[in-house]
Every structure is written in C-alpha cells, then in structure tokens.
Design an enzyme around this catalytic site. Sequence first.
Site, PDB file in Angstrom:
ATOM      1  CB  CYS A   3      -0.884  -0.022   1.234  1.00 45.82           C
ATOM      2  SG  CYS A   3      -1.708   1.534   1.499  1.00 45.82           S
ATOM      3  CB  CYS A   9      -5.631   6.820   4.901  1.00 42.73           C
ATOM      4  SG  CYS A   9      -6.082   5.168   4.386  1.00 42.73           S
ATOM      5  CB  CYS A  81      -6.196   3.812  -2.678  1.00 42.22           C
ATOM      6  SG  CYS A  81      -7.265   2.802  -1.657  1.00 42.22           S
ATOM      7  CD  GLN A 205     -24.904  -2.969  -0.073  1.00 40.74           C
ATOM      8  OE1 GLN A 205     -23.781  -2.979   0.428  1.00 40.74           O
ATOM      9  NE2 GLN A 205     -26.006  -3.131   0.643  1.00 40.74           N
ATOM     10  CE1 TYR A 234     -33.642   1.361   9.238  1.00 39.66           C
ATOM     11  CE2 TYR A 234     -34.510  -0.876   9.076  1.00 39.66           C
ATOM     12  CZ  TYR A 234     -34.268   0.266   9.818  1.00 39.66           C
ATOM     13  OH  TYR A 234     -34.655   0.300  11.128  1.00 39.66           O
ATOM     14  CD  GLU A 255     -33.357   5.054   1.973  1.00 39.81           C
ATOM     15  OE1 GLU A 255     -33.041   3.863   2.189  1.00 39.81           O
ATOM     16  OE2 GLU A 255     -32.723   6.025   2.452  1.00 39.81           O
ATOM     17  CG  ASP A 303     -29.061  -3.640   3.988  1.00 38.61           C
ATOM     18  OD1 ASP A 303     -28.219  -3.573   4.894  1.00 38.61           O
ATOM     19  OD2 ASP A 303     -28.781  -3.556   2.779  1.00 38.61           O
ATOM     20  CB  CYS A 330     -22.840  -2.867   7.157  1.00 41.09           C
ATOM     21  SG  CYS A 330     -23.706  -1.434   7.781  1.00 41.09           S
TER      22      CYS A 330
HETATM   23  N1  SAH Z   1     -30.757  -2.142   1.088  1.00 43.58           N
HETATM   24  C1  SAH Z   1     -30.052  -1.093   0.407  1.00 43.58           C
HETATM   25  C2  SAH Z   1     -29.540   0.009   1.301  1.00 43.58           C
HETATM   26  C3  SAH Z   1     -28.911  -0.369   2.594  1.00 43.58           C
HETATM   27  S1  SAH Z   1     -27.996   0.896   3.419  1.00 43.58           S
HETATM   28  C4  SAH Z   1     -28.961  -1.672  -0.469  1.00 43.58           C
HETATM   29  O1  SAH Z   1     -28.644  -2.864  -0.390  1.00 43.58           O
HETATM   30  O2  SAH Z   1     -28.387  -0.937  -1.281  1.00 43.58           O
HETATM   31  C5  SAH Z   1     -29.109   1.508   4.592  1.00 43.58           C
HETATM   32  C6  SAH Z   1     -30.155   2.454   4.021  1.00 43.58           C
HETATM   33  O3  SAH Z   1     -31.002   2.840   5.125  1.00 43.58           O
HETATM   34  C7  SAH Z   1     -29.618   3.768   3.433  1.00 43.58           C
HETATM   35  O4  SAH Z   1     -30.172   3.943   2.154  1.00 43.58           O
HETATM   36  C8  SAH Z   1     -30.136   4.850   4.394  1.00 43.58           C
HETATM   37  O5  SAH Z   1     -30.464   6.063   3.736  1.00 43.58           O
HETATM   38  C9  SAH Z   1     -31.379   4.193   4.960  1.00 43.58           C
HETATM   39  N2  SAH Z   1     -31.834   4.654   6.281  1.00 43.58           N
HETATM   40  C10 SAH Z   1     -31.086   5.118   7.313  1.00 43.58           C
HETATM   41  N3  SAH Z   1     -31.861   5.338   8.390  1.00 43.58           N
HETATM   42  C11 SAH Z   1     -33.138   5.028   8.028  1.00 43.58           C
HETATM   43  C12 SAH Z   1     -34.387   5.035   8.717  1.00 43.58           C
HETATM   44  N4  SAH Z   1     -34.472   5.423   9.989  1.00 43.58           N
HETATM   45  N5  SAH Z   1     -35.483   4.630   8.053  1.00 43.58           N
HETATM   46  C13 SAH Z   1     -35.404   4.209   6.756  1.00 43.58           C
HETATM   47  N6  SAH Z   1     -34.238   4.185   6.052  1.00 43.58           N
HETATM   48  C14 SAH Z   1     -33.130   4.579   6.680  1.00 43.58           C
END
Ligand code: SAH
Length: 374
Positions: A3, A9, A81, A205, A234, A255, A303, A330
């Site tokens: 790296c 970083c 990077c 992602q 989410y 969302e 998620d 995550c």
């Molecule tokens: N399932 C999606 C996104 C996952 S990331 C994928 O696979 O791409 C988590 C997401 O939750 C983000 O888009 C974020 O904006 C949203 N988020 C964060 N807090 C939230 C809440 N309180 N209610 C609904 N969505 C939320």
Amino acid sequence: MDCSLKKQCGSCQYIGMDYSKQLLIKKEKCQSLFPDHHIHEVHGMQYPYDYRNKVIVAFNQKYEYGLYEETSHRIVPMTKCLLHDQETHHVLSQIQKILKKYRVSIYDEKRNKGFLKHVLIRRAVTTNQTLVVLVGRENVMKGSKNFCQELVHACPSVKSVVLNINPRKTSVVLSKQEKVLYGKGFIVDQLCQLTFKISAQSFYQINHEQCTYMYHKILELLNPRKEDVILDAYCGIGTIGMFLSKSVDNVIGVELNHEAYKDAKNNAKMNHINNIQFYHDDASKFIQTLAAQNDHVDCVVMDPPRSGSTEVFVESIRVLKPRQVIYVSCNPVTLARDLHWFSNIGYDSQDIYPIDMFPHTEHIECITVLSQKK
Ligand code: SAH
C-alpha cells in the site's frame, strides 16, 4: 501487495495481512459476538482489490489529494490506493491537473477560506460510467464549464459532474443542496440484471461483486412463495426489493433518504416493475403504521445502517408476525443487540452468513434469518 499510503489513512486495518487470515479473524469476531450461532465460512473475494466504487478525497494547497490521516486532518497523499480501480485513479489525477491549471482555490480548514472542500467519485463498474461530485463552499464555481469540458475530454467515462454546496463548517461531507454542472446528475449501473440510476446522495453498495453474491444469498435464504408480500426496509435505491420482485406478487420498500427514495421510484419505472411500491419514511415509523393497520406482510428484509434498527421496529414485527425476517447487517455489534430484541418477541436465528464486503478493513457484512420459535 504493497500500500503506497503505508496504512496512514487508517482505512485498511488489515492491509498487508494474508487474505485467508483476514477471513479467519472476521469469522472469529462473528463467533465471539454470536456464541450460540453457527457461523458459516466468510464468503471472500477471488481478487480482493480494486473493489470500492466510491471514494471521497480532499486536496491540500499543493493540489495533492488523498485521505485524511487517521488521527488528524492532515492529508495523506494518495497515488494508488489498492481498493480503487484504475479508472478512479485516472479521473482523480486528471481532476488534479485541471484544478491546478485553473488555480481553483482549495478550502483551508483553519482559516475557513477557499472553495473546494472534497471530491467524491462514484463508479458504475458494469457500464464504466463515472460520477464526479465537487463539494464547494459556494454555489458558483468559477470556470466550471472549462473544468467539465476538459475533464470529460480527458476521461470519457465521466458522464456527470455535480456541485454539492456545503458552506457549513462540519465534518459531514455532503449537504442537501446541489447543482448539476454537466450531464444528468446521475450514472447508471447494472446489478443482478437490473438497471439502476445512482445519484450523488443515494446509498449504493460499494462492492459490486460481493453485493451480487449477497442479493442471491438473500433470495436463496428467503425462498419466497409467489403469493408473498415482502417488506424491503431501509431499501436505499430499491435494489433488494426490485431483485426479489421477480419472485413474488408484491413488494413494499421504505427509505428515509429522499434522493434514494426518488431513485428507487425511477428505477422501478425504468425496469418496468409494477409490483413494488416505495414509501419515503422512517422505517420504524412506517412499520409501526403497518402494524397499527393490521396489514399483512409475509417476509421482511431489513438492511439498516451501522446504527442498526430500533425496538419500535422489532415490536411491530411482533404484531405483524411475518413468517421470516432476513436481517442484513454491516455492523455485527448492533446486529447482536437487535437479535436480543428479536429473541424477546419470540423470533430466533441459528445461522450467521458473513460476507467479506470490505476486504483489508476490519468490517464485515452478515446475513441472518429470523423466524418464530416453534
Ligand atoms: N438495502 C439497500 C440500502 C442499505 S444501506 C442496499 O442494499 O443498497 C441503509 C439504508 O437505510 C440507506 O439507504 C439509508 O439512507 C437508509 N436509512 C437510514 N436510516 C433510516 C431510517 N431510519 N429509516 C429508513 N431508512 C433509513
């Protein structure tokens, strides 16, 4: 592989460590957080480099760009990077040249003066499109036309340039205010045979290959029935819900981020998907309303961000009684906390499926399936 940043970083805690050892450490971490679960092998990458499709850098007064040092706001110059692809490096080096040529003023944090605070690059790897977001302190960028023209000429992959206007003294990189300087303000990527518009603010992602694997794993674990109603909580720009919509009659997505919600709606239209509805709301509030209305939901895919979900969300699951809940996380620490809440309402899980979404870092993505205790 070496790296060039010499780890300064702080992003890649495990860089330089044998990759199979990294996977082992991540598995052990899961085992200690979930002692009663069966932890499956961590799904790693064949070639665990060049995978990040998003980077945010800052420039210093010498027009060197890079990431901030872990413990300070000193910039660690980034020439190569290992996590970003060749094109990202090419675009960044061209931006550097053009900024220098036009002497674009760089933001000086100490004096709170100057224009350019950050540059965000987003790549759509299947279509080879690049979105460039310049984060500036004012809503006008002097010479922006020339800047865009030269950049697009030097880097044909750049399909759009957006100015994000962030005058506040804050560590939050993007503000809500933006102006399209070139192109349409978004790029288009393909994921699981669907097409997605990705704008500057929306979550997407960051590891395309591992994300594809993860979505197929979700479908496999969910094993839905055609007549199922699925809630994608989410949902971001709607990727998981739209992928699942081919297998069931009805999907609902929720969302909080308005840009992502708008992208989700457009994405459904663009892919001619009619059996999915998106709602712009807080996931907990939304599911609470579904529970209060006694609505019918067969399966939930959730998620949440690193902070995890809420007790209100889990309490609504108790009322709605879905057959199963797929939790995609995550952050295994908040997942462990939330699994306790689920256990209290009678939902248990047995297996953890870890996916190495972020090689060379300490982070790990996990999927688990919850269902009502027998
Ligand atoms: N399932 C999606 C996104 C996952 S990331 C994928 O696979 O791409 C988590 C997401 O939750 C983000 O888009 C974020 O904006 C949203 N988020 C964060 N807090 C939230 C809440 N309180 N209610 C609904 N969505 C939320």
